[in-house]
Scaffold this motif. Sequence first.
Motif, PDB file in Angstrom:
ATOM      1  N   VAL A  81       0.864  -1.182   0.000  1.00  6.37           N
ATOM      2  CA  VAL A  81       0.000   0.000   0.000  1.00  6.37           C
ATOM      3  C   VAL A  81       0.901   1.232   0.000  1.00  6.37           C
ATOM      4  CG1 VAL A  81      -1.913   1.183   1.127  1.00  6.37           C
ATOM      5  CG2 VAL A  81      -1.693  -1.302   1.339  1.00  6.37           C
ATOM      6  N   VAL A  82       0.690   2.124  -0.962  1.00  9.46           N
ATOM      7  CA  VAL A  82       1.573   3.270  -1.179  1.00  9.46           C
ATOM      8  C   VAL A  82       0.768   4.561  -1.104  1.00  9.46           C
ATOM      9  CG1 VAL A  82       3.161   4.394  -2.791  1.00  9.46           C
ATOM     10  CG2 VAL A  82       3.100   1.895  -2.637  1.00  9.46           C
ATOM     11  N   LEU A  83       1.331   5.560  -0.411  1.00 14.69           N
ATOM     12  CA  LEU A  83       0.760   6.903  -0.371  1.00 14.69           C
ATOM     13  C   LEU A  83       1.765   7.879  -0.949  1.00 14.69           C
ATOM     14  CD1 LEU A  83      -1.261   9.123   0.585  1.00 14.69           C
ATOM     15  CD2 LEU A  83      -0.049   9.085   2.790  1.00 14.69           C
ATOM     16  N   PHE A  84       1.341   8.648  -1.957  1.00 20.00           N
ATOM     17  CA  PHE A  84       2.146   9.741  -2.505  1.00 20.00           C
ATOM     18  C   PHE A  84       1.641  11.054  -1.917  1.00 20.00           C
ATOM     19  CE2 PHE A  84       2.637   6.619  -5.991  1.00 20.00           C
ATOM     20  CZ  PHE A  84       4.030   6.590  -6.087  1.00 20.00           C
ATOM     21  N   THR A  85       2.573  11.927  -1.529  1.00 19.97           N
ATOM     22  CA  THR A  85       2.172  13.212  -0.965  1.00 19.97           C
ATOM     23  C   THR A  85       2.888  14.351  -1.677  1.00 19.97           C
ATOM     24  OG1 THR A  85       3.909  13.208   0.735  1.00 19.97           O
ATOM     25  CG2 THR A  85       1.788  12.210   1.323  1.00 19.97           C
ATOM     26  N   CYS A  86       2.191  15.469  -1.815  1.00 19.91           N
ATOM     27  CA  CYS A  86       2.797  16.737  -2.199  1.00 19.91           C
ATOM     28  C   CYS A  86       1.960  17.830  -1.552  1.00 19.91           C
ATOM     29  CB  CYS A  86       2.917  16.904  -3.715  1.00 19.91           C
ATOM     30  SG  CYS A  86       1.363  17.072  -4.601  1.00 19.91           S
ATOM     31  N   THR A  87       2.225  19.070  -1.839  1.00 19.94           N
ATOM     32  CA  THR A  87       1.531  20.142  -1.125  1.00 19.94           C
ATOM     33  C   THR A  87       0.064  20.241  -1.527  1.00 19.94           C
ATOM     34  OG1 THR A  87       3.610  21.374  -0.964  1.00 19.94           O
ATOM     35  CG2 THR A  87       1.579  22.591  -0.541  1.00 19.94           C
ATOM     36  N   GLY A  88      -0.188  20.449  -2.826  1.00 24.73           N
ATOM     37  CA  GLY A  88      -1.553  20.707  -3.278  1.00 24.73           C
ATOM     38  C   GLY A  88      -2.332  19.499  -3.715  1.00 24.73           C
ATOM     39  N   ASN A  89      -1.658  18.342  -3.897  1.00 25.62           N
ATOM     40  CA  ASN A  89      -2.318  17.128  -4.410  1.00 25.62           C
ATOM     41  C   ASN A  89      -3.104  17.434  -5.690  1.00 25.62           C
ATOM     42  OD1 ASN A  89      -4.889  14.784  -3.521  1.00 25.62           O
ATOM     43  ND2 ASN A  89      -2.851  14.282  -4.256  1.00 25.62           N
ATOM     44  N   SER A  90      -2.513  18.309  -6.514  1.00 25.05           N
ATOM     45  CA  SER A  90      -3.194  18.679  -7.750  1.00 25.05           C
ATOM     46  C   SER A  90      -2.414  18.303  -8.997  1.00 25.05           C
ATOM     47  CB  SER A  90      -3.456  20.194  -7.778  1.00 25.05           C
ATOM     48  OG  SER A  90      -2.231  20.908  -7.758  1.00 25.05           O
TER      49      SER A  90
END
Length: 259
Positions: A117-126
């Motif tokens: 199970v993988v979660l990618f993150t960034c600031t705006g998730n856009s």
Amino acid sequence: MASSLQAAPAFVQLAAHPVRWRLLTLLAAGDHRVRELVELVGQPQNLVSYHLRLLRGGGLVTARRSTFDARDSYYHLDLERCAQELADTGAVLHPALRLDPAPPSPPSSAAHAGRPVVLFTCTGNSARSPIAEALLRHHAGGRVEVTSAGSHPRPRLHPYAVHLLRERHGIDLIDQRPRHVDTMAGRRFDYVISLCDKVREVCPDIGGHPRRLHWSIPDPATPSRTEGAGSPAFARTMEEIDTRIRYLLPVLTPQEVSS
């Protein structure tokens, strides 16, 4: 009669040194700042910086200024360049030893018990993190469970990201909306991968002790002094993320890729 001696290929000379090999193995997993590499390698900063300069000179490692703190730089291993150098090195020793990349394993639509199970993150998730989410889901073909979220999500996905994913990969995200990292509370993740420098510093800890990786990728929606923030910037960002995803997949599903 003296025999002529042929020098080892440049990749062998670079990679054979113990400190440089350690740096390569650390950067193969994700991007790091110098002070982090100093701590992980356990050597003085001037020595680590010296070997990083040699790796950069050999084209194996690149550096990119942090978009969160411009005084810092993140170092990144060029896996495509390493793959080519390894292939060429094998061929120098014997033509039959050229290491051609393995063909991608065929996707499977079946659900797999115990899949990572993988979660990618960034600031705006856009843009960056939904691109990574979509491409990993696309390439994994059901072998990986993946989602994305942002620390300060935007109202909607960036239209360039939606357009390019549909145009180049046939992926439709028209109905997807950015998510906040707080909505991930209580979920179990095996990997949490940050794609921007700011979210790496401010993102709250995710429970369950996931493996945390960082990919230092600038926001394609933010203009820089060298390029605009239009479609070409998004295309380059998507290409970089796609390359990283292709090299991540064998790490996530080693048994299935080798079978």
